[in-house]
Motif scaffolding. Sequence first.
Motif, short mmCIF file in Angstrom:
data_model
loop_
_atom_site.label_atom_id
_atom_site.label_comp_id
_atom_site.label_asym_id
_atom_site.label_seq_id
_atom_site.Cartn_x
_atom_site.Cartn_y
_atom_site.Cartn_z
N ARG A 10 97.21 41.91 -54.72
CA ARG A 10 97.30 40.53 -54.26
C ARG A 10 98.70 40.23 -53.71
O ARG A 10 98.84 39.69 -52.62
N ASN A 11 99.72 40.57 -54.47
CA ASN A 11 101.08 40.25 -54.08
C ASN A 11 101.50 40.98 -52.81
O ASN A 11 102.14 40.40 -51.93
N VAL A 12 101.15 42.24 -52.71
CA VAL A 12 101.51 43.02 -51.51
C VAL A 12 100.82 42.44 -50.28
O VAL A 12 101.46 42.25 -49.23
N LEU A 13 99.54 42.13 -50.37
CA LEU A 13 98.82 41.58 -49.22
C LEU A 13 99.41 40.24 -48.79
O LEU A 13 99.59 39.98 -47.59
N LEU A 14 99.74 39.41 -49.75
CA LEU A 14 100.29 38.10 -49.42
C LEU A 14 101.72 38.22 -48.89
O LEU A 14 102.13 37.45 -48.02
N THR A 25 106.36 32.94 -36.43
CA THR A 25 106.68 31.51 -36.34
C THR A 25 108.17 31.19 -36.51
O THR A 25 108.60 30.09 -36.20
N GLY A 26 108.91 32.15 -37.08
CA GLY A 26 110.31 31.89 -37.36
C GLY A 26 110.51 31.05 -38.60
O GLY A 26 111.61 30.60 -38.90
N THR A 27 109.44 30.83 -39.35
CA THR A 27 109.48 29.98 -40.54
C THR A 27 108.98 30.76 -41.75
O THR A 27 108.00 31.48 -41.66
N ILE A 28 109.66 30.57 -42.88
CA ILE A 28 109.20 31.16 -44.12
C ILE A 28 108.32 30.13 -44.82
O ILE A 28 108.73 28.99 -45.02
N VAL A 29 107.10 30.53 -45.15
CA VAL A 29 106.14 29.60 -45.75
C VAL A 29 105.60 30.20 -47.05
O VAL A 29 105.78 31.37 -47.33
N ALA A 30 104.92 29.39 -47.82
CA ALA A 30 104.29 29.82 -49.06
C ALA A 30 103.22 30.88 -48.77
O ALA A 30 102.68 30.96 -47.66
N LYS A 31 102.90 31.66 -49.79
CA LYS A 31 101.94 32.75 -49.62
C LYS A 31 100.59 32.27 -49.12
O LYS A 31 99.99 32.89 -48.24
N ASP A 32 100.07 31.18 -49.67
CA ASP A 32 98.76 30.71 -49.24
C ASP A 32 98.80 30.20 -47.80
O ASP A 32 97.86 30.41 -47.03
N SER A 33 99.89 29.56 -47.41
CA SER A 33 100.02 29.10 -46.02
C SER A 33 100.14 30.29 -45.06
O SER A 33 99.57 30.26 -43.97
N HIS A 46 88.65 42.20 -41.05
CA HIS A 46 89.86 42.35 -41.86
C HIS A 46 90.17 41.11 -42.71
O HIS A 46 91.12 41.11 -43.47
N ARG A 47 89.36 40.09 -42.61
CA ARG A 47 89.64 38.83 -43.32
C ARG A 47 89.26 38.82 -44.80
O ARG A 47 89.97 38.21 -45.60
N PRO A 48 88.16 39.43 -45.23
CA PRO A 48 87.73 39.26 -46.62
C PRO A 48 88.78 39.64 -47.66
O PRO A 48 88.92 38.95 -48.68
N VAL A 49 89.54 40.68 -47.43
CA VAL A 49 90.55 41.12 -48.38
C VAL A 49 91.62 40.05 -48.56
O VAL A 49 91.99 39.70 -49.68
N LEU A 50 92.11 39.51 -47.46
CA LEU A 50 93.15 38.49 -47.54
C LEU A 50 92.60 37.17 -48.08
O LEU A 50 93.27 36.47 -48.83
N GLU A 51 91.38 36.84 -47.72
CA GLU A 51 90.76 35.64 -48.28
C GLU A 51 90.67 35.75 -49.80
O GLU A 51 90.96 34.78 -50.52
N PHE A 52 90.31 36.92 -50.28
CA PHE A 52 90.19 37.12 -51.72
C PHE A 52 91.56 37.06 -52.39
O PHE A 52 91.72 36.42 -53.44
N ALA A 53 92.56 37.70 -51.79
CA ALA A 53 93.92 37.67 -52.34
C ALA A 53 94.44 36.23 -52.40
O ALA A 53 95.05 35.82 -53.39
N ARG A 54 94.17 35.47 -51.36
CA ARG A 54 94.59 34.07 -51.32
C ARG A 54 93.91 33.27 -52.44
O ARG A 54 94.55 32.49 -53.15
#
Length: 94
Positions: A10-14, A25-33, A46-54
């Motif tokens: 989870r942490n690595v993917l995020l 974007t040039g901006t640091i944002v929260a993991k979920d954002s 490629h979305r399901p893995v990141l959706e699950f990690a989020r």
Amino acid sequence: MLADLPHDTRNVLLTLARVWTTLGTGTIVAKDSAADWVLARLAPEHRPVLEFARELYLTTAYADETWPDELKAQVGPHVDEVLTQIRRLHDTLA
């Protein structure tokens, strides 16, 4: 960081999502954002893995985290795609 992928998925993917988002974007944002930003740019396969990690990040303690085998099998291809996008963006900015 990639060496941690098997036991801190989870942490690595995020974190990879945050890297791509920051480069894009040039901006640091929260993991979920960051996950939201990346999900809008990923191919559907490629979305399901990141959706699950989020979702885990938002709802589940590490001690309670489990990954279905089907999603575990998709982690490698997801990471390969995200790294490709990060490298591509990095090269255009360099």
